[in-house]
Design a protein around this motif. Structure first.
Motif, PDB file in Angstrom:
ATOM      1  N   VAL A 289      -9.017 -29.965 -23.642  1.00  0.00           N
ATOM      2  CA  VAL A 289      -9.882 -30.415 -24.735  1.00  0.00           C
ATOM      3  C   VAL A 289     -10.285 -31.873 -24.554  1.00  0.00           C
ATOM      4  N   VAL A 290      -9.423 -32.687 -23.989  1.00  0.00           N
ATOM      5  CA  VAL A 290      -9.701 -34.123 -23.880  1.00  0.00           C
ATOM      6  C   VAL A 290     -10.415 -34.490 -22.580  1.00  0.00           C
ATOM      7  N   ASP A 291     -10.745 -33.505 -21.743  1.00  0.00           N
ATOM      8  CA  ASP A 291     -11.405 -33.771 -20.463  1.00  0.00           C
ATOM      9  C   ASP A 291     -12.918 -33.724 -20.646  1.00  0.00           C
ATOM     10  N   PRO A 292     -13.630 -34.846 -20.472  1.00  0.00           N
ATOM     11  CA  PRO A 292     -15.088 -34.840 -20.645  1.00  0.00           C
ATOM     12  C   PRO A 292     -15.842 -34.211 -19.481  1.00  0.00           C
ATOM     13  N   ALA A 293     -15.142 -33.894 -18.392  1.00  0.00           N
ATOM     14  CA  ALA A 293     -15.738 -33.207 -17.230  1.00  0.00           C
ATOM     15  C   ALA A 293     -16.920 -33.968 -16.647  1.00  0.00           C
ATOM     16  N   LYS A 294     -16.795 -35.282 -16.533  1.00  0.00           N
ATOM     17  CA  LYS A 294     -17.880 -36.085 -15.976  1.00  0.00           C
ATOM     18  C   LYS A 294     -18.053 -35.878 -14.476  1.00  0.00           C
ATOM     19  N   ALA A 300     -24.469 -27.997 -12.016  1.00  0.00           N
ATOM     20  CA  ALA A 300     -23.295 -27.150 -12.233  1.00  0.00           C
ATOM     21  C   ALA A 300     -23.151 -26.793 -13.703  1.00  0.00           C
ATOM     22  N   VAL A 301     -23.414 -27.752 -14.578  1.00  0.00           N
ATOM     23  CA  VAL A 301     -23.335 -27.486 -16.011  1.00  0.00           C
ATOM     24  C   VAL A 301     -24.379 -26.455 -16.424  1.00  0.00           C
ATOM     25  N   ALA A 302     -25.600 -26.598 -15.893  1.00  0.00           N
ATOM     26  CA  ALA A 302     -26.670 -25.654 -16.225  1.00  0.00           C
ATOM     27  C   ALA A 302     -26.333 -24.249 -15.728  1.00  0.00           C
ATOM     28  N   THR A 303     -25.737 -24.156 -14.548  1.00  0.00           N
ATOM     29  CA  THR A 303     -25.346 -22.855 -14.012  1.00  0.00           C
ATOM     30  C   THR A 303     -24.291 -22.202 -14.885  1.00  0.00           C
TER      31      THR A 303
END
Length: 381
Positions: A289-294, A300-303
């Motif tokens: 939950v605390v990982d912003p995944a920057k 990759a996010v769009a996929t």
């Protein structure tokens, strides 16, 4: 792709499978983008519409439950580490539909959805997240340590791969008793690189144990892609080293997961043949939950978003006429009410008494067991 058809149970004393046994190719071309979902209309014709709607309802429930979990975490009502099943709902629900209620499930720390799919009351799952005494582990386990003997969910393990040897041990116990239950051992893709994974698969294959190893490949182990961490990124192929069957399935396709997982589970039940199943999906959020995944690129996010299993399954059912705008709204309302009820139950449940902290350290009384709380004096006057 062949499996033995003999009905005689193999002996552990003659344990080597025949050399012809090997891993099978992917059911879905090895990718998570283009899948058998493209031919979903053909498969839907053979399904009961209520079953299809039920699968959607269960997937949506996991989604809304996890979204509410994230909100509660941000409100400081949930502490510790917290990992969500967002993006893996089709695998969670498909596996649950493939298992018998009496089958055993071991999971890693990303297990809230699996607890729900195994039939644990949502209020008890949320109460455990809240650290309340009505939770599955009486509030002492939290997010990573769900456990419920009644539904045979045997963890919830925070240590990467910690559940794998234990799952093999449970399968060995089933084998000794002669029961027809099966153990499913869920893990993340990073677990396939640790020693206990290989040791466990080796023992399971040598002793012909009824266990299916399910690898959830959401393509990013914490912040590292599978290709950068595994010399063989096609994880299903690792089954070949132990002459057991390996399959890859599209983890965003609930029917495909149910079909392939069910086939492997029933083969393990009938023939005592372990198997490895790799389910490929996309993690919609960070590792926790605390990982912003920057570390993720915009592409990759769009996929990941384009492969959202809940959205895809809803669109498939809408196109097939199994759902319509009215039924979608009704399901949303039902799920929202059920999640709200789970939160209310958790919020109104009591915290565990500090005096019960050591009650479950041992299964049976142990001589000399210390029940002192932190800062309690070692000796009393």
């Amino acid at each position: 792709m062949t499996t033995s058809t003999t009905s005689r149970k193999p002996s552990r004393k003659t344990t080597r499978p025949e050399a012809a046994q090997s891993s099978a190719p992917s059911r879905t071309n090895g990718g998570a983008a283009q899948t058998s979902m493209d031919q979903a209309d053909v498969r839907l014709a053979a399904e009961d519409p209520d079953t299809l709607r039920g699968l959607y309802r269960d997937m949506l429930f996991v989604r809304r439950f996890e979204e509410r979990t994230a909100q509660s975490y941000q409100q400081a009502k949930i502490g510790g580490y917290c990992h969500l099943n967002l993006g893996e709902e089709a695998t969670v629900v498909g596996l649950g539909a493939a298992m018998r209620p009496t089958d055993y499930l071991f999971t890693n720390y990303r297990e809230h959805g699996y607890a729900l799919a195994k039939g644990i009351e949502p209020g008890r799952v949320m109460a455990e997240l809240y650290g309340r005494s009505t939770g599955t582990s009486k509030g002492w386990g939290g997010s990573m340590h769900m456990y419920d003997t009644a539904t045979r969910l045997l963890g919830g393990y925070a240590i990467v791969g910690g559940q794998v040897p234990l799952a093999v041990g449970a399968a060995l116990a089933i084998d000794y008793r002669g029961d027809d239950d099966v153990v499913v051992c869920q893990m993340g893709e990073g677990t396939t690189n640790i020693g206990a994974f290989h040791e466990s698969l080796n023992i399971a294959a040598l002793w012909n144990l009824p266990v299916v190893f399910l690898v959830i490949n959401n393509q990013t182990g914490m912040g590292t892609t599978v290709e950068r961490s595994s010399a063989e990124p096609d994880l299903w192929k690792r089954a070949a080293a132990y002459r057991m069957r390996g399959e890859r399935v599209d983890g965003t396709d609930v029917l495909a997961v149910r079909e392939v997982a069910g086939e492997l589970i029933e083969t393990a039940r009938r023939e005592r043949k372990p198997a490895l199943l790799e389910a490929v999906s996309h993690r919609l959020k960070g590792h926790s939950v605390v990982d912003p995944a920057k570390y993720r690129t915009e592409e990759a996010v769009a996929t990941a978003r384009s492969n959202d299993p809940v959205d895809r399954w809803r669109e498939v059912l809408l196109a097939a006429g199994v759902l319509n705008d009215q039924t979608v709204g009704a399901v949303e309302a039902e799920v929202a009410a059920a999640v709200a009820a789970a939160v209310e139950f958790a919020d109104s449940s009591p915290h565990p008494e500090p005096s019960s902290l050591f009650d479950f350290t041992y299964a049976t009384p142990v001589a000399g067991d210390s029940r002192r709380l932190p800062a309690d004096p070692l000796f009393t006057a």
